[in-house]
Design a protein around this motif. Sequence first.
Motif, PDB file in Angstrom:
ATOM      1  N   ILE A  39       8.744  21.619  38.088  1.00 39.80           N
ATOM      2  CA  ILE A  39       8.316  22.390  38.785  1.00 39.80           C
ATOM      3  C   ILE A  39      10.014  23.597  38.077  1.00 39.80           C
ATOM      4  CG2 ILE A  39       7.933  24.570  40.284  1.00 39.80           C
ATOM      5  CD1 ILE A  39       5.664  22.404  40.794  1.00 39.80           C
ATOM      6  N   ARG A  40       9.808  24.485  37.688  1.00 40.63           N
ATOM      7  CA  ARG A  40      11.075  25.884  37.268  1.00 40.63           C
ATOM      8  C   ARG A  40      10.922  26.819  37.843  1.00 40.63           C
ATOM      9  NH1 ARG A  40      13.025  29.328  33.137  1.00 40.63           N
ATOM     10  NH2 ARG A  40      11.370  28.229  32.175  1.00 40.63           N
ATOM     11  N   ILE A  41      11.293  27.974  38.451  1.00 45.44           N
ATOM     12  CA  ILE A  41      11.213  29.097  38.819  1.00 45.44           C
ATOM     13  C   ILE A  41      12.319  30.115  37.786  1.00 45.44           C
ATOM     14  CG2 ILE A  41      11.334  30.709  40.908  1.00 45.44           C
ATOM     15  CD1 ILE A  41      11.792  28.275  42.956  1.00 45.44           C
ATOM     16  N   ALA A  42      11.858  30.586  36.936  1.00 45.00           N
ATOM     17  CA  ALA A  42      12.781  31.300  36.548  1.00 45.00           C
ATOM     18  C   ALA A  42      13.051  32.451  36.650  1.00 45.00           C
ATOM     19  CB  ALA A  42      11.567  32.295  34.791  1.00 45.00           C
ATOM     20  N   ARG A  43      14.334  33.652  35.933  1.00 49.07           N
ATOM     21  CA  ARG A  43      15.132  34.416  36.897  1.00 49.07           C
ATOM     22  C   ARG A  43      14.045  35.608  37.062  1.00 49.07           C
ATOM     23  NH1 ARG A  43      19.037  38.677  36.072  1.00 49.07           N
ATOM     24  NH2 ARG A  43      20.889  38.152  37.698  1.00 49.07           N
ATOM     25  N   GLY A  84      12.674  16.925  43.983  1.00 51.58           N
ATOM     26  CA  GLY A  84      13.432  18.617  43.276  1.00 51.58           C
ATOM     27  C   GLY A  84      12.927  18.978  42.088  1.00 51.58           C
ATOM     28  N   ILE A  85      13.204  20.438  42.147  1.00 45.97           N
ATOM     29  CA  ILE A  85      12.389  21.609  41.048  1.00 45.97           C
ATOM     30  C   ILE A  85      13.444  22.465  40.896  1.00 45.97           C
ATOM     31  CG2 ILE A  85      10.471  21.825  42.465  1.00 45.97           C
ATOM     32  CD1 ILE A  85      11.668  24.839  43.025  1.00 45.97           C
ATOM     33  N   THR A  86      13.424  22.312  39.922  1.00 49.39           N
ATOM     34  CA  THR A  86      14.877  23.696  39.070  1.00 49.39           C
ATOM     35  C   THR A  86      14.420  25.400  39.832  1.00 49.39           C
ATOM     36  OG1 THR A  86      14.929  22.212  36.943  1.00 49.39           O
ATOM     37  CG2 THR A  86      15.537  24.584  36.505  1.00 49.39           C
ATOM     38  N   VAL A  87      16.112  26.329  39.887  1.00 52.26           N
ATOM     39  CA  VAL A  87      15.825  27.228  40.200  1.00 52.26           C
ATOM     40  C   VAL A  87      17.172  28.238  39.406  1.00 52.26           C
ATOM     41  CG1 VAL A  87      16.031  28.678  42.225  1.00 52.26           C
ATOM     42  CG2 VAL A  87      14.880  26.793  42.217  1.00 52.26           C
ATOM     43  N   ASP A  88      15.792  29.020  38.574  1.00 52.23           N
ATOM     44  CA  ASP A  88      17.115  29.730  37.770  1.00 52.23           C
ATOM     45  C   ASP A  88      17.957  30.452  38.032  1.00 52.23           C
ATOM     46  OD1 ASP A  88      15.740  27.867  35.746  1.00 52.23           O
ATOM     47  OD2 ASP A  88      15.208  29.513  33.933  1.00 52.23           O
ATOM     48  N   ASP A  89      17.647  31.168  38.904  1.00 54.36           N
ATOM     49  CA  ASP A  89      18.815  32.130  39.885  1.00 54.36           C
ATOM     50  C   ASP A  89      18.779  31.836  41.233  1.00 54.36           C
ATOM     51  OD1 ASP A  89      20.696  33.713  40.512  1.00 54.36           O
ATOM     52  OD2 ASP A  89      20.453  35.095  39.296  1.00 54.36           O
ATOM     53  N   ALA A  90      17.909  32.557  41.954  1.00 50.17           N
ATOM     54  CA  ALA A  90      16.821  33.045  42.752  1.00 50.17           C
ATOM     55  C   ALA A  90      15.717  32.390  43.145  1.00 50.17           C
ATOM     56  CB  ALA A  90      17.062  34.088  43.402  1.00 50.17           C
ATOM     57  N   PRO A  91      15.286  31.668  44.029  1.00 50.05           N
ATOM     58  CA  PRO A  91      13.740  31.392  43.553  1.00 50.05           C
ATOM     59  C   PRO A  91      13.094  32.167  44.445  1.00 50.05           C
ATOM     60  CG  PRO A  91      14.833  30.818  46.393  1.00 50.05           C
ATOM     61  CD  PRO A  91      15.629  31.125  45.360  1.00 50.05           C
ATOM     62  N   PHE A  92      13.417  34.003  44.459  1.00 50.86           N
ATOM     63  CA  PHE A  92      12.241  34.913  45.242  1.00 50.86           C
ATOM     64  C   PHE A  92      13.059  36.568  44.579  1.00 50.86           C
ATOM     65  CE2 PHE A  92      12.061  32.255  49.314  1.00 50.86           C
ATOM     66  CZ  PHE A  92      11.336  32.057  49.240  1.00 50.86           C
ATOM     67  N   VAL A  93      12.102  37.309  44.366  1.00 47.66           N
ATOM     68  CA  VAL A  93      12.605  38.041  43.603  1.00 47.66           C
ATOM     69  C   VAL A  93      12.135  39.267  44.615  1.00 47.66           C
ATOM     70  CG1 VAL A  93      12.242  40.337  41.478  1.00 47.66           C
ATOM     71  CG2 VAL A  93      13.014  37.962  40.955  1.00 47.66           C
ATOM     72  N   ALA A  94      12.755  40.488  44.878  1.00 44.26           N
ATOM     73  CA  ALA A  94      12.446  41.086  45.684  1.00 44.26           C
ATOM     74  C   ALA A  94      12.283  42.268  44.782  1.00 44.26           C
ATOM     75  CB  ALA A  94      13.758  41.799  46.670  1.00 44.26           C
ATOM     76  N   VAL A  95      11.443  42.787  44.772  1.00 47.77           N
ATOM     77  CA  VAL A  95      10.341  43.524  43.927  1.00 47.77           C
ATOM     78  C   VAL A  95       9.762  44.911  44.503  1.00 47.77           C
ATOM     79  CG1 VAL A  95       8.752  41.113  42.282  1.00 47.77           C
ATOM     80  CG2 VAL A  95       7.834  42.553  44.563  1.00 47.77           C
ATOM     81  N   ASP A  96      10.368  44.618  44.941  1.00 51.90           N
ATOM     82  CA  ASP A  96      10.079  46.418  45.938  1.00 51.90           C
ATOM     83  C   ASP A  96      10.567  46.574  47.365  1.00 51.90           C
ATOM     84  OD1 ASP A  96       9.639  48.847  45.792  1.00 51.90           O
ATOM     85  OD2 ASP A  96       6.942  48.515  46.386  1.00 51.90           O
ATOM     86  N   PHE A  97      10.540  47.944  47.624  1.00 48.56           N
ATOM     87  CA  PHE A  97      11.263  48.344  48.969  1.00 48.56           C
ATOM     88  C   PHE A  97      11.105  49.180  49.794  1.00 48.56           C
ATOM     89  CE2 PHE A  97      14.648  50.187  46.966  1.00 48.56           C
ATOM     90  CZ  PHE A  97      14.843  51.302  47.449  1.00 48.56           C
ATOM     91  N   THR A  98      11.053  49.493  51.140  1.00 50.05           N
ATOM     92  CA  THR A  98      10.472  50.554  51.855  1.00 50.05           C
ATOM     93  C   THR A  98      11.715  51.395  52.805  1.00 50.05           C
ATOM     94  OG1 THR A  98      10.038  50.222  53.136  1.00 50.05           O
ATOM     95  CG2 THR A  98       8.103  51.053  51.271  1.00 50.05           C
ATOM     96  N   ARG A 144      15.612  33.973  53.771  1.00 49.30           N
ATOM     97  CA  ARG A 144      14.656  32.149  54.870  1.00 49.30           C
ATOM     98  C   ARG A 144      15.901  31.281  54.652  1.00 49.30           C
ATOM     99  NH1 ARG A 144       9.641  32.114  52.620  1.00 49.30           N
ATOM    100  NH2 ARG A 144       9.691  30.682  51.916  1.00 49.30           N
ATOM    101  N   ALA A 145      16.544  31.079  55.561  1.00 47.58           N
ATOM    102  CA  ALA A 145      17.371  29.229  55.413  1.00 47.58           C
ATOM    103  C   ALA A 145      17.840  29.043  54.246  1.00 47.58           C
ATOM    104  CB  ALA A 145      16.112  28.489  55.912  1.00 47.58           C
ATOM    105  N   GLY A 146      18.948  30.233  53.542  1.00 47.96           N
ATOM    106  CA  GLY A 146      20.145  29.875  52.506  1.00 47.96           C
ATOM    107  C   GLY A 146      18.872  30.541  51.465  1.00 47.96           C
ATOM    108  N   LEU A 147      17.471  30.184  51.149  1.00 48.23           N
ATOM    109  CA  LEU A 147      16.742  31.302  50.116  1.00 48.23           C
ATOM    110  C   LEU A 147      17.062  32.702  49.890  1.00 48.23           C
ATOM    111  CD1 LEU A 147      13.709  29.176  51.028  1.00 48.23           C
ATOM    112  CD2 LEU A 147      15.248  28.807  49.325  1.00 48.23           C
ATOM    113  N   GLU A 148      17.309  32.884  48.672  1.00 48.76           N
ATOM    114  CA  GLU A 148      17.178  34.624  48.907  1.00 48.76           C
ATOM    115  C   GLU A 148      17.017  34.890  47.357  1.00 48.76           C
ATOM    116  OE1 GLU A 148      22.714  35.411  49.050  1.00 48.76           O
ATOM    117  OE2 GLU A 148      21.522  34.412  46.934  1.00 48.76           O
ATOM    118  N   ALA A 149      16.214  35.933  47.792  1.00 50.95           N
ATOM    119  CA  ALA A 149      15.552  37.199  46.639  1.00 50.95           C
ATOM    120  C   ALA A 149      16.945  37.490  46.128  1.00 50.95           C
ATOM    121  CB  ALA A 149      14.773  38.185  47.255  1.00 50.95           C
ATOM    122  N   LEU A 150      16.474  38.231  44.347  1.00 51.68           N
ATOM    123  CA  LEU A 150      17.419  38.367  43.428  1.00 51.68           C
ATOM    124  C   LEU A 150      16.433  39.923  43.109  1.00 51.68           C
ATOM    125  CD1 LEU A 150      19.298  39.034  40.459  1.00 51.68           C
ATOM    126  CD2 LEU A 150      17.770  38.418  39.582  1.00 51.68           C
TER     127      LEU A 150
END
Length: 192
Positions: A39-43, A84-98, A144-150
């Motif tokens: 399993i891989r999470i792309a950028r 174990g899985i592969t994460v290219d950059d960050a496991p999440f992407v922030a796609v919007d904000f208010t 959360r817990a060290g997991l970031e969103a690009l």
Amino acid sequence: MSVKPTAEGIMASVQAAGKGAGPAPVHLWNPDFCGDLDIRIARDGTWFYLGTPIGRPALVKLFSNILKLEDGKYYLVTPVEKVGITVDDAPFVAVDFTASGDGEAQSLRFETQVGDFVTAGPDHPIRMARDPQTGEPSPYVMVRAGLEALIDRKSFYRLVELGAHRDHEGQSWFGLWSGGVFFPLILSAELG
């Protein structure tokens, strides 16, 4: 006899544990390592299994809720399995904000590609990284817990409009306020 982990097996373990409605308490789980899973999470936040995008958003959400970062490596963790899985950059992407409020009272609430919401502040800092070769900026927010969103490009451009200059550690920085915290992004002098 060793059993090779599969995405289906992980999914069954999570469902048996009754999880799926929000992040699981992976910090409480410490099962034995079962091997790596393809399993891989792309950028861009796309999840792949065996090289193919996972097309079921509910499955991606389920997996994202059992994600854990440990010693710089990413794992999917259930009460009985850790793969174990592969994460290219960050496991999440922030796609919007208010944004609400102004200046030091501003609050920035981000949404990830899997539907998590987080408000930047002391427990959820924003940071800027620069590509060492190109100098291209990459902004992140802690989920959360060290997991970031690009933070995606369109959101970043909108955030820049909300930025301010402020003295930080003896220099003028351009950055963002949220949750009563100033997050420096770039030295003001570099904006030239």
